[in-house]
Scaffold this active site. Structure first.
Site, PDB file in Angstrom:
ATOM      1  N   ARG A 135      15.553   0.601 -19.960  1.00 52.92           N
ATOM      2  CA  ARG A 135      16.675   0.217 -19.240  1.00 52.92           C
ATOM      3  C   ARG A 135      17.745  -0.623 -20.469  1.00 52.92           C
ATOM      4  O   ARG A 135      17.263  -1.477 -21.030  1.00 52.92           O
ATOM      5  CB  ARG A 135      16.470  -0.936 -18.103  1.00 52.92           C
ATOM      6  CG  ARG A 135      15.527  -0.443 -17.073  1.00 52.92           C
ATOM      7  CD  ARG A 135      15.650  -1.029 -15.623  1.00 52.92           C
ATOM      8  NE  ARG A 135      14.538  -0.618 -14.895  1.00 52.92           N
ATOM      9  CZ  ARG A 135      14.465  -1.581 -13.620  1.00 52.92           C
ATOM     10  NH1 ARG A 135      15.323  -2.331 -13.396  1.00 52.92           N
ATOM     11  NH2 ARG A 135      13.696  -1.162 -12.782  1.00 52.92           N
TER      12      ARG A 135
ATOM     13  N   GLY B 143      13.844  -9.858  -5.920  1.00 50.47           N
ATOM     14  CA  GLY B 143      14.639 -10.003  -7.292  1.00 50.47           C
ATOM     15  C   GLY B 143      14.109 -11.404  -8.034  1.00 50.47           C
ATOM     16  O   GLY B 143      14.731 -11.749  -8.865  1.00 50.47           O
TER      17      GLY B 143
ATOM     18  N   ARG C 212      12.712   2.156  -0.304  1.00 56.13           N
ATOM     19  CA  ARG C 212      14.060   3.154  -1.088  1.00 56.13           C
ATOM     20  C   ARG C 212      13.655   3.961  -2.284  1.00 56.13           C
ATOM     21  O   ARG C 212      12.596   3.628  -2.692  1.00 56.13           O
ATOM     22  CB  ARG C 212      15.330   2.122  -1.671  1.00 56.13           C
ATOM     23  CG  ARG C 212      14.563   0.960  -2.224  1.00 56.13           C
ATOM     24  CD  ARG C 212      15.591   0.275  -3.029  1.00 56.13           C
ATOM     25  NE  ARG C 212      14.818  -1.159  -3.274  1.00 56.13           N
ATOM     26  CZ  ARG C 212      14.610  -1.231  -4.395  1.00 56.13           C
ATOM     27  NH1 ARG C 212      14.573  -0.210  -5.484  1.00 56.13           N
ATOM     28  NH2 ARG C 212      13.839  -2.311  -5.102  1.00 56.13           N
TER      29      ARG C 212
ATOM     30  N   HIS D  35      11.912 -11.629 -13.849  1.00 57.08           N
ATOM     31  CA  HIS D  35      11.492 -11.004 -12.573  1.00 57.08           C
ATOM     32  C   HIS D  35      12.284  -9.411 -12.573  1.00 57.08           C
ATOM     33  O   HIS D  35      12.170  -8.899 -11.634  1.00 57.08           O
ATOM     34  CB  HIS D  35      11.421 -11.744 -11.286  1.00 57.08           C
ATOM     35  CG  HIS D  35      10.713 -12.805 -11.586  1.00 57.08           C
ATOM     36  ND1 HIS D  35       9.383 -13.059 -11.835  1.00 57.08           N
ATOM     37  CD2 HIS D  35      11.229 -14.090 -11.706  1.00 57.08           C
ATOM     38  CE1 HIS D  35       9.033 -14.147 -11.792  1.00 57.08           C
ATOM     39  NE2 HIS D  35      10.112 -15.082 -11.758  1.00 57.08           N
TER      40      HIS D  35
END
Lengths: 70, 449
Positions: free
Chosen positions: B337, B163, B291, B234
């Site tokens: 998003r 992250g 994932r 990021h």
């Protein structure tokens, strides 16, 4: 009277100044945490700290006054 | 597999439940006090309260989640993304309890979670990695010596990182000296591991990742790439596929490298291999996410496959339902998003959504976790919805995306929708020529401290 306001809603995770401190423009005064992000709140002006209105753990809203300068 | 517990929240919990329902698999939601009234709790077949709002007491509370799985007789746990999804100890615990963990083996999670180990494995397998140091740095002197050897600019990174935390570009030695201790301190605070390393900083980079899927019999396929260069702090804001930057030959090499990477670690399940691509289309392994990705929906809309269904099948011991030669980019897909944040400063904007009205349009998919009246709390990630748009061409998808965002109404909190509109209208974006600097170049420095 000059003031520093919170730039977002969040929890106070550290208080970097105390009454009597002289701070400069752009100095970080408090660090807020919200939505997994730590954000320092900076003073837009230089001055002497008269009052810190937020304590660690407090929840503040966007625009709340957190530090009062002389 | 009869019943799956979803150890996650919000939009991704709903997304996983949708496929479970289609496959006739029952679902169990777990929730904190803050999420009691969210749609994902209501829509699950069963829901178990696991604790107070802060994640260490709820969504990261392994004991509470295992107890919820036991009490509801779930036979598998889907970790979603973030939270416990890449936690080796959690995956191991799930298996020890006799449950199925929907993801790769704990060992692979651990290997890929440690960036230095991952680098080493990839290098040995012949997957290109960014030039950098082999082992973690013991001292700041070692850091500067390594950096001098690699050549500035370098990127200082935490081996346990993610992250963007504990990551710093250093253009000269003085910057590295200054950044070293604080980055190390942040890594310790966030990951409990302050091993640091340096690698060459790739100028004007693009982040392009490859979706892979692998079954328990050792079959590995890729499902093409996702272009993820549009990021702030990021974190990705917009993803699309196919990448407008890749030519067919580079795409093939990139996807082959991803398959090689997955095979090198004995991967099983769905995973993503992230690459950094330079201006000359040289690519380097960055990391592997073990994932389901937030942006998996881009691949679904592009290829027509349900990736969650694929995860369930693999976890159930079935062979891959798709062959490599069948995987094709049937459409161009874009994901936007939607974050509860100020569109100018990108600072979080928690609060109550008074009106929530997503667009209802053909070829526009909405994966969301909120509704009118939802309280967006400060405890979790600011992402409240994903809008996934597809078209016959990139141009058609972009234009449709603009229309979709125009019809997306959210009031009561600030969102980044105006910013997403700016991106979609941007000339450089329209031309498909953008790097990870795209957002930084368009905003003032103070917004990106």
């Amino acid at each position: 009277m000059k003031q520093v306001a919170a730039n977002m809603a969040g929890t106070v995770i550290s208080v970097l100044v105390q009454p009597g401190d002289t701070i400069s423009e752009g100095q970080d005064v408090i660090v807020l945490e919200s939505m997994k992000m730590e954000v320092p709140v900076q003073s837009m002006e230089a001055g002497k700290v008269v009052e810190v209105k937020a304590n660690i753990g407090d929840f503040v809203n966007d625009g709340d006054i957190i530090v009062v300068l002389e | 597999m009869r019943k799956v517990l979803i150890a996650n929240r919000g939009e991704i919990a709903r997304r996983i439940m949708r496929t479970c329902r289609e496959k006739g698999v029952a679902t169990v939601a777990v929730y904190s006090d803050a999420d009691r009234d969210l749609p994902f709790v209501r829509e699950a077949d069963e829901a178990v309260h696991i604790g107070p709002p802060p994640v260490p007491h709820s969504y990261l509370n392994v004991e509470a989640i295992i107890a919820a799985a036991k009490s509801t007789n779930a036979d598998a746990i889907h970790p979603g993304y973030g939270l416990l999804s890449e936690n080796e100890a959690f995956a191991r615990r799930v298996l020890e309890e006799g449950l199925v963990f929907i993801g790769p083996s704990p060992k692979v999670i651990g290997q890929m979670g440690d960036k230095l180990t991952a680098r080493r494995i990839m290098q040995e397998a012949g997957v290109p990695v960014v030039p950098g140091c082999e082992d973690s740095l013991a001292t700041v002197e070692e850091a500067t010596a390594q950096a001098a050897q690699i050549g500035y600019p370098v990127m200082l990174k935490a081996s346990a990182g993610g992250g963007g935390i504990g990551m710093q570009i250093c253009r000269e030695e003085s910057q590295l000296l200054q950044a070293y201790q604080s980055a190390k301190g942040r890594a310790k605070a966030y990951f409990g591991n302050d091993a640091m390393y340096v690698e060459k900083y790739v100028e004007r980079p693009r982040h392009i990742e490859v979706q892979i899927a692998a079954d328990n019999a050792g079959n590995v396929i890729h499902l093409l790439e996702r272009e993820c260069s549009i990021q702030r702090r990021h974190q990705k804001v917009l993803e699309e596929s196919p990448s407008p930057f890749l030519d067919p030959a580079t795409r093939e090499q990139l996807c082959e490298a991803a398959v090689k990477a997955a095979k090198a670690v004995g991967y099983t399940g769905l995973g993503t291999v992230e690459f950094i691509v330079d201006e000359n289309k040289n690519f380097y392994f960055l990391e592997m996410n073990t994932r389901l990705q937030v942006e998996h929906a881009v691949t679904e809309e592009m290829t027509g496959y349900d990736l969650v269904a694929m995860q369930l099948a693999i976890a159930d011991g079935q062979p891959l339902p798709v062959e490599q030669r069948d995987v094709q980019a049937k459409r161009h897909a874009i994901e936007l998003r939607v974050y509860a944040e100020d569109p100018v400063t990108f600072l979080p904007s928690p609060g109550t959504i008074s009106l929530y009205q997503p667009p209802a349009m053909e070829h526009v998919r909405i994966d969301d976790g909120v509704e009118s009246g939802t309280q967006v709390t400060p405890f979790y990630d600011p992402m409240i919805a994903k809008v996934i748009i597809s078209g016959e061409t990139r141009e058609e998808a972009v234009e449709r995306a603009q229309e979709a965002m125009h019809h997306f109404l959210i009031t009561g909190i600030k969102t980044n929708i105006p910013f997403l509109q700016e991106v979609l209208a941007d000339e450089q974006f329209r031309g498909g020529d953008y790097t990870t600097w795209f957002i930084t170049e368009r905003t003032t420095k103070t917004n990106h401290k």
